[in-house]
Design an enzyme around this catalytic site. Structure first.
Site, PDB file in Angstrom:
ATOM      1  N   HIS A 210       0.785  -1.445  -0.140  1.00  0.00           N
ATOM      2  CA  HIS A 210       0.096  -0.084   0.006  1.00  0.00           C
ATOM      3  C   HIS A 210       0.841   1.392   0.002  1.00  0.00           C
ATOM      4  O   HIS A 210       2.022   1.070   0.603  1.00  0.00           O
ATOM      5  CB  HIS A 210      -1.039   0.097   1.163  1.00  0.00           C
ATOM      6  CG  HIS A 210      -2.140  -0.974   1.210  1.00  0.00           C
ATOM      7  ND1 HIS A 210      -3.457  -0.686   1.016  1.00  0.00           N
ATOM      8  CD2 HIS A 210      -2.253  -2.395   0.764  1.00  0.00           C
ATOM      9  CE1 HIS A 210      -4.232  -1.670   0.808  1.00  0.00           C
ATOM     10  NE2 HIS A 210      -3.469  -2.549   0.770  1.00  0.00           N
ATOM     11  N   CYS A 241      -6.916   2.457   3.793  1.00  0.00           N
ATOM     12  CA  CYS A 241      -6.315   1.865   4.864  1.00  0.00           C
ATOM     13  C   CYS A 241      -7.404   2.036   5.969  1.00  0.00           C
ATOM     14  O   CYS A 241      -7.710   3.306   6.232  1.00  0.00           O
ATOM     15  CB  CYS A 241      -5.042   2.564   5.318  1.00  0.00           C
ATOM     16  SG  CYS A 241      -4.266   1.892   6.665  1.00  0.00           S
TER      17      CYS A 241
HETATM   18 ZN    ZN Z   1      -4.527  -4.470   0.967  1.00  0.00          ZN
END
Ligand code: ZN
Length: 303
Positions: A210, A241
């Protein structure tokens, strides 16, 4: 060290990891259109759906209907995410080509995400892997929060090594090292890939980054340098997130492909076409997305 990787397989996770963490809910038909557009670019592995409770995760509602509508006969392997045996059974009935199971390296995160202690999720992995074998399906394992946890902080490499060892014992076919909250640096990537290799020799490895703290692409580069040839990414960098509401998402597929192609590493994917998918997706979501190459354009400019 000179990278020996000449070809990278992109696992496009936008339809699952991306959409699951996006504020906009897309209906089943739009999700099928997204996947179809991805297939048209040459993507060969797509994390398409998640078999979770529709009420708890509305973005993934209608997983069966999505699977019933995806293009077939074009050499694409569709991955369905399952967090338990019920999800696994649904995935098989829905006709997925692969199942991905998840264990969180952090016990606290596992408890919050999956409602069970890590040990229980790990024990269930053995059942899932054996059911997958019976069904003739590959079963990968994603180790979530492998690089850090929002509750526990640093994750001990030994914990990931132990999960890798058990995954090999269980007959898991591919191990994914996931930086779920986007905290890793290239040094962490190098260390964890080496640890996973030592714990599970010969196991196929995949990395999942990420871009939460802008280290996603450099981590992907570090993974390739370490010999990893399978990488997750999401078109337009969608996703997010769950513990950092304003954060960016997965590394963008077009950003990753731009870097790889310019390095002479093949992916078999038509990047200009993928950029068009990113622009279409941004329209479908109705908000700006995170990846950069779609905005800046290719270099040298595509003819
Ligand atoms: Zn992920």
């Amino acid at each position: 060290m000179q990278s020996e990787v000449k070809q990278v397989q992109l696992v496009e996770v936008g339809p699952r990891d991306g959409l699951q963490n996006d504020p906009t809910l897309l209906d089943v038909d739009t999700r099928i259109e997204f996947i179809t557009r991805l297939v048209d670019t040459g993507v060969k592995r797509i994390e398409a759906v998640s078999f979770v409770n529709d009420k708890r995760v509305p973005a993934m509602a209608g997983a069966e209907a999505v699977m019933a509508g995806v293009p077939r006969g074009r050499g694409v392997s569709y991955i369905g995410l399952a967090l338990n045996t019920r999800g696994f059974d649904r995935a098989v009935l829905a006709g997925v080509d692969e199942v991905n199971y998840v264990v969180c390296a952090s016990d606290t995160f596992n408890q919050r995400n999956q409602g069970a202690p890590r040990a229980a999720t790990l024990a269930a992995m053995h059942d899932i892997a054996s059911k997958a074998r019976d069904a003739g399906l590959p079963c990968s394992l994603t180790v979530a929060t492998a690089f850090g946890c929002p509750f526990e902080g640093e994750v001990d490499v030994a914990v990931v090594s132990e999960i890798a060892r058990q995954a090999a014992d269980a007959g898991i076919t591919e191990l994914g090292l996931a930086d779920t909250i986007g905290v890793a640096t290239p040094l962490n990537v190098k260390t964890l890939v080496a640890a996973a290799r030592a714990a599970a020799p010969g196991m196929a490895l995949r990395c999942h980054f990420h871009n939460t703290r802008n280290t996603g692409i450099v981590n992907a580069y570090a993974a390739v340098e370490a010999g990893i040839s399978v990488l997750d990414a999401s078109t337009a960098g969608i996703g997010g997130c769950p513990f950092a509401p304003k954060a960016t998402g997965n590394i963008g597929s077009e950003d990753l492909l731009y870097m790889l192609h310019r390095m002479g590493i093949e992916t078999g994917i038509d990047l200009p076409k993928l950029i068009e998918v990113a622009k279409w997706l941004e329209g479908a979501l109705g908000h700006a997305t995170f990846a950069q190459v779609s905005r800046a354009g290719l270099f040298p400019a595509a003819a």
